[in-house]
Write an enzyme that holds these catalytic residues in place. Structure first.
Site, mmCIF file in Angstrom:
data_model
loop_
_atom_site.group_PDB
_atom_site.id
_atom_site.type_symbol
_atom_site.label_atom_id
_atom_site.label_comp_id
_atom_site.label_asym_id
_atom_site.label_seq_id
_atom_site.Cartn_x
_atom_site.Cartn_y
_atom_site.Cartn_z
ATOM 1 N N ARG A 164 -0.270 -1.547 -6.459
ATOM 2 C CA ARG A 164 1.033 -1.172 -6.360
ATOM 3 C C ARG A 164 1.938 -2.439 -6.757
ATOM 4 O O ARG A 164 1.500 -3.370 -6.089
ATOM 5 C CB ARG A 164 1.397 -0.610 -5.078
ATOM 6 C CG ARG A 164 0.737 0.931 -4.903
ATOM 7 C CD ARG A 164 1.100 1.287 -3.771
ATOM 8 N NE ARG A 164 0.446 0.867 -2.720
ATOM 9 C CZ ARG A 164 0.669 1.279 -1.142
ATOM 10 N NH1 ARG A 164 1.449 2.267 -0.988
ATOM 11 N NH2 ARG A 164 -0.186 0.629 -0.346
ATOM 12 N N VAL A 172 -1.349 3.149 5.961
ATOM 13 C CA VAL A 172 -0.904 2.977 7.591
ATOM 14 C C VAL A 172 -1.430 4.282 8.173
ATOM 15 O O VAL A 172 -1.744 4.046 9.469
ATOM 16 C CB VAL A 172 0.575 2.982 7.372
ATOM 17 C CG1 VAL A 172 1.422 3.283 8.734
ATOM 18 C CG2 VAL A 172 1.179 1.560 6.784
ATOM 19 N N THR A 194 7.961 4.339 1.495
ATOM 20 C CA THR A 194 9.497 3.932 1.401
ATOM 21 C C THR A 194 9.804 2.908 0.222
ATOM 22 O O THR A 194 9.847 1.775 0.508
ATOM 23 C CB THR A 194 10.039 3.429 2.761
ATOM 24 O OG1 THR A 194 8.994 2.416 3.274
ATOM 25 C CG2 THR A 194 10.090 4.595 3.858
ATOM 26 N N ASP A 252 -1.270 15.597 4.799
ATOM 27 C CA ASP A 252 -1.044 14.709 3.917
ATOM 28 C C ASP A 252 -0.662 15.715 2.731
ATOM 29 O O ASP A 252 -1.257 16.852 2.969
ATOM 30 C CB ASP A 252 -1.869 13.868 3.302
ATOM 31 C CG ASP A 252 -1.518 12.725 2.228
ATOM 32 O OD1 ASP A 252 -1.387 11.617 2.754
ATOM 33 O OD2 ASP A 252 -1.056 13.172 1.272
ATOM 34 N N CYS A 308 4.669 -3.933 0.108
ATOM 35 C CA CYS A 308 5.755 -4.464 1.212
ATOM 36 C C CYS A 308 6.571 -5.469 0.613
ATOM 37 O O CYS A 308 7.873 -5.360 0.647
ATOM 38 C CB CYS A 308 4.898 -5.116 2.110
ATOM 39 S SG CYS A 308 4.200 -3.700 3.133
HETATM 40 N N1 LIG Z 1 0.413 -0.796 2.939
HETATM 41 C C1 LIG Z 1 0.781 -1.589 3.866
HETATM 42 O O1 LIG Z 1 0.247 -2.518 3.649
HETATM 43 C C2 LIG Z 1 1.921 -1.342 4.712
HETATM 44 C C3 LIG Z 1 1.770 -2.516 5.839
HETATM 45 C C4 LIG Z 1 2.952 -2.232 6.631
HETATM 46 C C5 LIG Z 1 3.895 -1.121 6.665
HETATM 47 N N2 LIG Z 1 3.930 -0.267 5.397
HETATM 48 C C6 LIG Z 1 4.650 0.620 5.376
HETATM 49 O O2 LIG Z 1 4.071 2.121 5.838
HETATM 50 C C7 LIG Z 1 4.557 3.288 5.102
HETATM 51 C C8 LIG Z 1 3.517 3.802 4.393
HETATM 52 O O3 LIG Z 1 2.927 3.035 3.561
HETATM 53 P P1 LIG Z 1 1.460 3.357 2.937
HETATM 54 O O4 LIG Z 1 0.989 1.851 2.325
HETATM 55 O O5 LIG Z 1 0.762 3.877 3.893
HETATM 56 O O6 LIG Z 1 1.554 4.424 1.647
HETATM 57 P P2 LIG Z 1 0.615 4.944 0.851
HETATM 58 O O7 LIG Z 1 0.958 5.420 -0.352
HETATM 59 O O8 LIG Z 1 -0.698 4.549 1.293
HETATM 60 O O9 LIG Z 1 0.356 6.539 1.639
HETATM 61 C C9 LIG Z 1 1.222 7.444 2.157
HETATM 62 C C10 LIG Z 1 0.742 8.712 2.068
HETATM 63 O O10 LIG Z 1 1.667 9.690 2.468
HETATM 64 C C11 LIG Z 1 1.542 10.888 1.717
HETATM 65 N N3 LIG Z 1 2.748 11.497 1.631
HETATM 66 C C12 LIG Z 1 4.147 11.240 1.131
HETATM 67 N N4 LIG Z 1 4.884 12.072 1.378
HETATM 68 C C13 LIG Z 1 4.174 13.067 2.406
HETATM 69 C C14 LIG Z 1 5.030 13.925 3.275
HETATM 70 N N5 LIG Z 1 6.112 14.479 2.982
HETATM 71 N N6 LIG Z 1 4.035 14.782 3.978
HETATM 72 C C15 LIG Z 1 2.824 14.416 4.029
HETATM 73 N N7 LIG Z 1 2.188 13.216 3.399
HETATM 74 C C16 LIG Z 1 3.271 12.738 2.686
HETATM 75 C C17 LIG Z 1 1.171 10.323 0.353
HETATM 76 O O11 LIG Z 1 0.396 11.525 -0.354
HETATM 77 C C18 LIG Z 1 0.163 9.174 0.705
HETATM 78 O O12 LIG Z 1 -1.202 9.638 0.945
HETATM 79 C C19 LIG Z 1 5.741 2.648 4.220
HETATM 80 O O13 LIG Z 1 7.008 2.832 4.619
HETATM 81 C C20 LIG Z 1 4.996 1.310 4.023
HETATM 82 O O14 LIG Z 1 6.395 0.194 3.333
HETATM 83 C C21 LIG Z 1 2.681 -0.465 4.633
#
Ligand SMILES: NC(=O)c1ccc[n+]([C@@H]2O[C@H](COP(=O)([O-])OP(=O)(O)OC[C@H]3O[C@@H](n4cnc5c(N)ncnc54)[C@H](O)[C@@H]3O)[C@@H](O)[C@H]2O)c1
Length: 401
Positions: free
Chosen positions: A325, A11, A83, A29, A257
């Site tokens: 995942r 995201v 999350t 990050d 998700c």
């Molecule tokens: N992947 C999807 O398709 C998708 C779609 C819609 C919503 N979401 C939501 O978006 C959110 C993020 O998901 P994602 O898929 O991008 O996760 P992800 O695991 O791909 O990326 C998250 C990133 O955040 C970093 N991170 C964690 N804690 C941190 C902090 N305190 N400071 C800085 N960086 C930190 C991690 O190192 C990682 O690189 C979640 O709530 C998810 O449910 C994801």
């Protein structure tokens, strides 16, 4: 505007690179390797081209960092951190907490803080705002808003520009500034009356999918017991031009998700005194699919998998992405091993998983297809073992779910 995006995963990186066409983006990050690669213009996310990152860097509009001090001076901070669920399958807001701490300790002036991470209704108002206030030594008049992300990694017809985006602020000022920000790169903004509506809508979108996937997986089991072809049944039902939406049976649900978000809704529902029975039942059905499939495969193979070489084909949770995942392949491998099978896996898109590499698509006694990537040919899958069980409906000639 200087904008910090906390979290550079699916995201955060996607939004960063889109917004970098118009703003100066700091991509923060905690993962030093990810950040080092991003600063070299190397993408780790499907759907974000390395070239787009390089273009943003050359334009002076993108910098990756692990240094929290770099977020000082940001007018907007976007939170895009995981999350997940904890070991009791309850919401785990620890990443949100740590993002709030970074924001509180490093912003040196008031900013608009937008949460894009998926969470239960009330997270922005009752968790993010108080947590940032709790960690802040200096008190700033931050604005708070939500705009849940709807990105679907791997698809190219919908992106940040043309996917309708929900948003709402805790104050009219926050709502206005959020609209102004997203309107620089998104064509279709949908304002709702409160952050809670936006948070609930996002959870319901994924819960709708989770429950319908479970329903169709239950139908697959019923159809098999009755000797009916489930996919033909679904195609037949799909000829109705209204009131029906087609979902397909599968080995279960995966990704960040669908297996996770409904439990956020169930948890908040239960705290409000409402039993989320559909969500719980859908979870059970989806989580049981791998066991059901292993049982079918065992029955078809003289009632025993002991010592049999079983190849699981496709361990990503969906086609054409490397994301494993919550993949149902994991539960399937467990279920097959419990029945005595010797299990290996093939997935050229994933390549390496849990410290093991993808093996050749050949030489097995049994193959079970969980995910069919475009780069893997159905003909090759059929040749990989004398018995092939297909959960995807894409390998004609195999035994179908
Ligand atoms: N992947 C999807 O398709 C998708 C779609 C819609 C919503 N979401 C939501 O978006 C959110 C993020 O998901 P994602 O898929 O991008 O996760 P992800 O695991 O791909 O990326 C998250 C990133 O955040 C970093 N991170 C964690 N804690 C941190 C902090 N305190 N400071 C800085 N960086 C930190 C991690 O190192 C990682 O690189 C979640 O709530 C998810 O449910 C994801």
């Amino acid at each position: 505007m200087k904008i910090t995006v906390i979290g550079q995963g699916y995201v955060g990186l996607t939004i960063s690179i889109f917004a970098a066409k118009h703003h100066e983006i700091v991509g923060f990050d905690l993962n030093a390797k990810v950040v080092a690669d991003l600063n070299k213009g190397i993408s780790h996310i499907e759907g974000v081209e390395s070239k787009a990152i390089k273009d943003a860097i050359y334009a002076g509009n993108y910098t990756g960092t692990t240094d929290a001090l770099d977020i000082a001076g940001s007018e907007i901070v976007v939170i895009a951190v995981p999350t997940p669920l904890n070991s009791n399958r309850k919401p785990d807001l620890s990443y949100i907490d740590s993002a709030c701490k970074v924001i509180a300790e490093n912003l040196k002036g008031p900013a608009l803080i937008i949460n894009e991470s998926t969470s239960y209704p009330g997270t922005l108002r009752d968790y993010i705002k108080p947590t940032i206030e709790k960690y802040s030594k200096q008190k700033f008049d931050h604005q708070y808003a939500i705009s849940p992300e709807r990105v679907d990694p791997g698809r190219d017809d919908y992106n940040q520009k043309n996917t309708p985006r929900l948003y709402a602020g805790l104050t009219p000022e926050a709502t206005k500034r959020t609209r102004e920000f997203y309107s620089t790169f998104c064509d279709n903004l949908v304002e709702v009356s409160s952050p809670e509506v936006a948070e609930a809508a996002k959870l319901f979108e994924n819960t709708f999918r989770q429950v319908n996937i479970a329903l169709v997986n239950e139908l697959a089991q019923i159809s098999h017991a009755l000797g009916i072809d489930v996919r033909e049944t679904l195609d037949a039902a799909g000829t109705k031009p209204y009131g029906f939406m087609k979902f397909s049976p599968s080995a279960g649900v995966g990704g960040h998700c669908i297996p996770v978000d409904p439990s956020y809704l169930a948890d908040v529902a239960e705290k409000a005194g409402v039993k989320a029975t559909f969500i719980q039942r859908a979870n059970e059905v989806n989580l049981d699919m791998p066991k059901y499939i292993a049982g079918r495969v065992e029955k078809d193979n003289s009632g025993s998998l002991k010592g049999k070489k079983v190849l699981v084909v496709g361990v990503a949770y969906k086609p054409n992405v490397a994301d494993t995942r919550e993949t149902p392949a994991e539960l399937l491998i467990d279920a097959l091993e419990k029945l005595g099978a010797v299990v290996t896996w093939n997935d050229p898109v994933v390549g390496s998983w849990h410290g093991n590499d993808s093996v050749a698509l050949s030489g097995a006694d049994i193959a079970v297809v969980v995910t069919k990537h475009d780069v893997v040919s159905a003909a090759e899958i059929l040749k990989s073992a004398p018995y092939v069980f297909d959960t995807t409906g894409k390998v004609k000639g195999a035994v179908q779910l």
